[in-house]
Design an enzyme around this catalytic site. Structure first.
Site, PDB file in Angstrom:
ATOM      1  N   SER A 143     -13.899   5.361   4.445  1.00  0.00           N
ATOM      2  CA  SER A 143     -13.422   6.167   3.320  1.00  0.00           C
ATOM      3  C   SER A 143     -13.296   5.308   2.067  1.00  0.00           C
ATOM      4  O   SER A 143     -12.732   4.221   2.102  1.00  0.00           O
ATOM      5  CB  SER A 143     -12.057   6.760   3.661  1.00  0.00           C
ATOM      6  N   GLU A 197      -8.874  -0.528  -0.010  1.00  0.00           N
ATOM      7  CA  GLU A 197     -10.144   0.116  -0.346  1.00  0.00           C
ATOM      8  C   GLU A 197     -11.267  -0.673   0.341  1.00  0.00           C
ATOM      9  O   GLU A 197     -11.553  -1.817  -0.038  1.00  0.00           O
ATOM     10  CB  GLU A 197     -10.329   0.118  -1.871  1.00  0.00           C
ATOM     11  N   CYS A 242      -3.291  -2.782  -1.892  1.00  0.00           N
ATOM     12  CA  CYS A 242      -4.455  -2.145  -2.497  1.00  0.00           C
ATOM     13  C   CYS A 242      -4.398  -2.336  -4.010  1.00  0.00           C
ATOM     14  O   CYS A 242      -3.321  -2.371  -4.596  1.00  0.00           O
ATOM     15  CB  CYS A 242      -4.458  -0.650  -2.162  1.00  0.00           C
ATOM     16  N   HIS A 288       1.861  14.128   1.391  1.00  0.00           N
ATOM     17  CA  HIS A 288       3.064  13.586   2.017  1.00  0.00           C
ATOM     18  C   HIS A 288       3.845  12.835   0.952  1.00  0.00           C
ATOM     19  O   HIS A 288       3.449  11.735   0.563  1.00  0.00           O
ATOM     20  CB  HIS A 288       2.674  12.663   3.174  1.00  0.00           C
ATOM     21  N   GLU A 336      -0.661  -2.377   8.502  1.00  0.00           N
ATOM     22  CA  GLU A 336      -0.353  -1.330   9.469  1.00  0.00           C
ATOM     23  C   GLU A 336      -1.629  -0.651   9.952  1.00  0.00           C
ATOM     24  O   GLU A 336      -2.600  -0.521   9.206  1.00  0.00           O
ATOM     25  CB  GLU A 336       0.580  -0.299   8.830  1.00  0.00           C
ATOM     26  N   CYS A 370      -1.305  10.148   6.301  1.00  0.00           N
ATOM     27  CA  CYS A 370      -2.188   9.783   5.194  1.00  0.00           C
ATOM     28  C   CYS A 370      -1.403   9.425   3.927  1.00  0.00           C
ATOM     29  O   CYS A 370      -0.578  10.205   3.457  1.00  0.00           O
ATOM     30  CB  CYS A 370      -3.112  10.960   4.916  1.00  0.00           C
ATOM     31  N   SER A 428     -12.718   9.878  -1.467  1.00  0.00           N
ATOM     32  CA  SER A 428     -11.468  10.458  -1.959  1.00  0.00           C
ATOM     33  C   SER A 428     -11.733  11.099  -3.314  1.00  0.00           C
ATOM     34  O   SER A 428     -11.988  10.402  -4.289  1.00  0.00           O
ATOM     35  CB  SER A 428     -10.403   9.366  -2.125  1.00  0.00           C
TER      36      SER A 428
END
Lengths: 339, 226
Positions: free
Chosen positions: A188, A157, A111, A286, A91, A329, A210
């Site tokens: 990130s 990642e 991931c 979220h 996505e 997120c 992160s």
């Protein structure tokens, strides 16, 4: 299956041109067609000879992969579903704002990191994306000419797929490629130190880390990567780099109720980030199915932000976008599409 | 850019050591060893490479903390950058290893160790270090010959050593994945710590299952192989 031209660097295209009996400069011509023009086939590369195009077409395909589904949020955010060459799905989110359009790209299918708060991690790891599949997420959306910013914050990642991510950054930032400023790109990471060091050496794009808590024991329960790459090691490495002028480092911090939103956390953040010119991005949590975590309330969030700013750490709250289409997120997932 | 005073590229501190053993204990699964040079706590990891020019990979230590040798369990990944070469090493050859480090450490309290495949390594290290008395070990594998160290574990831990096998069946082995075993278990203690080690999907699924059965995420410690 034919090899794709899309996703190759200038060096690779030049070598490919020579191998196929084309002049050396055909590599640059191909790069410009691939990354700067609105064509979708080798046949349309009209400054190459017909014979050259026929020769290329017999061995290669252009390599763009169209999205198979698009969802649009009430706030204008769009989520694109792209198939990968290996039959999986990823996505991509496109987030429009007043004066910019940001694309949030995926770097892996699924991931391996298994963060407690992330939906992508719940599907495990299904494979690496190629540089072409990463760049395709920008080139193959209708808004690609209007894209102003790119963030590697989608599925996966990035530094666990370092070579392909670096290659994609080369394509995006080179004159022969998309010619984007690296200052418009943020990668990130969860804090995979060797990959982060290589990235800092080889790219000029911004870095986001992160963090989510400054305390090792808490972070270990939220993010298993802490076992292998402790936050202290990540911070130690970042302190040896000069951020603040052109290049930016920021720390991502999802704020959980009662877990990482206390004055104790403010004090520790101020201490461990002392000496780093950085920004903290506070992110609303979220919720994902079955999560034991809860987002902090707005009042506490604002107070937490103010306390950090008072300590001299530039802190902002990131707007949640695309919540209604699960594009925000931590919500990207293609688990239901796994065979 | 890197700050001037630290302008030299950082290199990970690695020591050259001599391989003392490299045994294939199951098809494509090896136990490589070298002389122990540092103290460590069971559950910790080391970085390994056979050539300092290549980035090292992280592996859990798979030996007791009082033993003379450090051992590491690895499976050979097809197309992998390091493990096919590691598999070809013989005693006397050199590798480069870091000091042990990491925070996946056992405590004295009762706990449940849950391992998938070669994720048994840190728990075997804890076992060999004498930490198994008040622990239960659940090991999930696809095939019966992946129950590494099973004779020793079965003899010492008895019924506290639970084997789950998803593709083959045998007596005293639960037929199915770890998640199936845990789903059927209704007496999981919410008060003990749960240590998880293995591939991402196994760890995430087991963690979610434990949480759904009332275990606090604060009691779950995970190490994922990546």
């Amino acid at each position: 299956m034919k090899d794709s031209l899309f996703g190759k660097t200038l060096t690779e295209l030049t070598a490919l041109a020579i191998d196929n009996g084309l002049p050396r400069f055909a590599g640059k011509q191909m790069a410009e067609w691939l990354y700067q023009k609105d064509i979708t086939s080798i046949e349309e590369m009209t400054n190459l000879s017909k014979k050259a195009r026929e020769s290329l077409s017999s061995n290669y395909e252009f390599g763009l992969i169209g999205s198979t589904k698009v969802q649009e949020s009430v706030d204008g955010t769009k989520k694109y579903l792209f198939p990968t060459a290996k039959g999986k799905f990823i996505e991509t989110a496109m987030i429009p704002d007043e004066d910019r359009k940001t694309v949030c790209v995926s770097s892996q299918v699924g991931c391996k990191m298994g963060c407690l708060f992330c939906m992508t991690g719940k599907q495990g790891f299904q494979g690496q994306l190629t540089a072409g599949e990463i760049v395709n997420q920008i080139r193959n959306i209708p808004e690609w000419h209007e894209v102003t910013n790119i963030v590697y914050m989608g599925m996966g990642e990035p530094f666990d797929n370092l070579d392909e991510v670096l290659k994609s950054l080369e394509i995006l930032t080179s004159e022969w490629g998309f010619a984007m400023s690296p200052r418009r790109i943020t990668v990130s990471t969860i804090g995979i130190v060797p990959g982060m060091v290589t990235f800092l050496n080889q790219s000029e794009a911004h870095l986001a880390v992160s963090m989510h808590t400054p305390f090792d024991d808490e972070r270990q329960r939220l993010m298993p990567v802490q076992v292998a790459y402790p936050l202290s090691e990540v911070i130690h490495e970042i302190k040896s780099w000069d951020f603040g002028r052109q290049r930016r480092v920021s720390f991502e911090y999802i704020v959980f109720k009662g877990l990482n939103d206390t004055p104790r956390h403010v004090r520790e953040l101020a201490q461990i980030l002392n000496g780093i010119k950085c920004r903290i991005n506070l992110i609303r949590f979220h919720p994902i199915p079955g999560t034991p975590l809860e987002g902090t309330d707005e009042n506490t969030l604002q107070k937490f932000k103010d306390q950090l700013n008072d300590k001299g750490i530039l802190t902002t709250i990131r707007a949640s976008r695309g919540l209604d289409i699960y594009a925000a997120c931590g919500l990207l997932s293609t688990k239901e599409l796994l065979a | 850019m890197q700050k001037e005073e630290e302008n030299k590229p950082k290199t990970i501190q690695l020591d050259e050591v001599t391989v003392t053993g490299n045994q294939e204990i199951s098809p494509d699964v090896y136990l490589i060893s070298w002389k122990r040079m540092h103290d460590f706590q069971p559950g910790q990891v080391v970085k390994i490479t056979d050539d300092p020019a290549f980035p090292p990979r992280i592996y859990s230590i798979c030996s007791g903390n009082k033993e003379d040798e450090i051992r590491v369990l690895f499976n050979v990944k097809e197309g992998g950058q390091l493990t096919p070469r590691l598999a070809g090493l013989i005693p006397g050859m050199k590798i480069h290893v870091s000091k042990p480090y990491g925070s996946f450490k056992d405590a004295k309290q009762p706990a449940c160790w849950i391992a998938g495949g070669t994720g048994i390594a840190p728990f075997y290290s804890m076992f060999r270090s004498g930490h198994a008395d008040n622990k239960t070990l659940i090991h999930g594998v696809r095939y019966l010959n992946h129950f590494y160290f099973e004779d020793e574990l079965e003899e010492a831990m008895g019924e506290r050593y639970i084997r789950c096998c998803s593709q083959e069946q045998s007596c005293n082995v639960f037929p199915g994945r770890i998640t199936k075993y845990l789903e059927e278990k209704n007496d999981l203690s919410p008060d003990i710590n749960y240590y998880l080690c293995g591939k991402a999907l196994m760890v995430v699924e087991v963690r979610d299952l434990l949480i759904s059965k009332g275990v606090s995420f604060e009691n779950i410690l995970a190490e994922i192989y990546f």
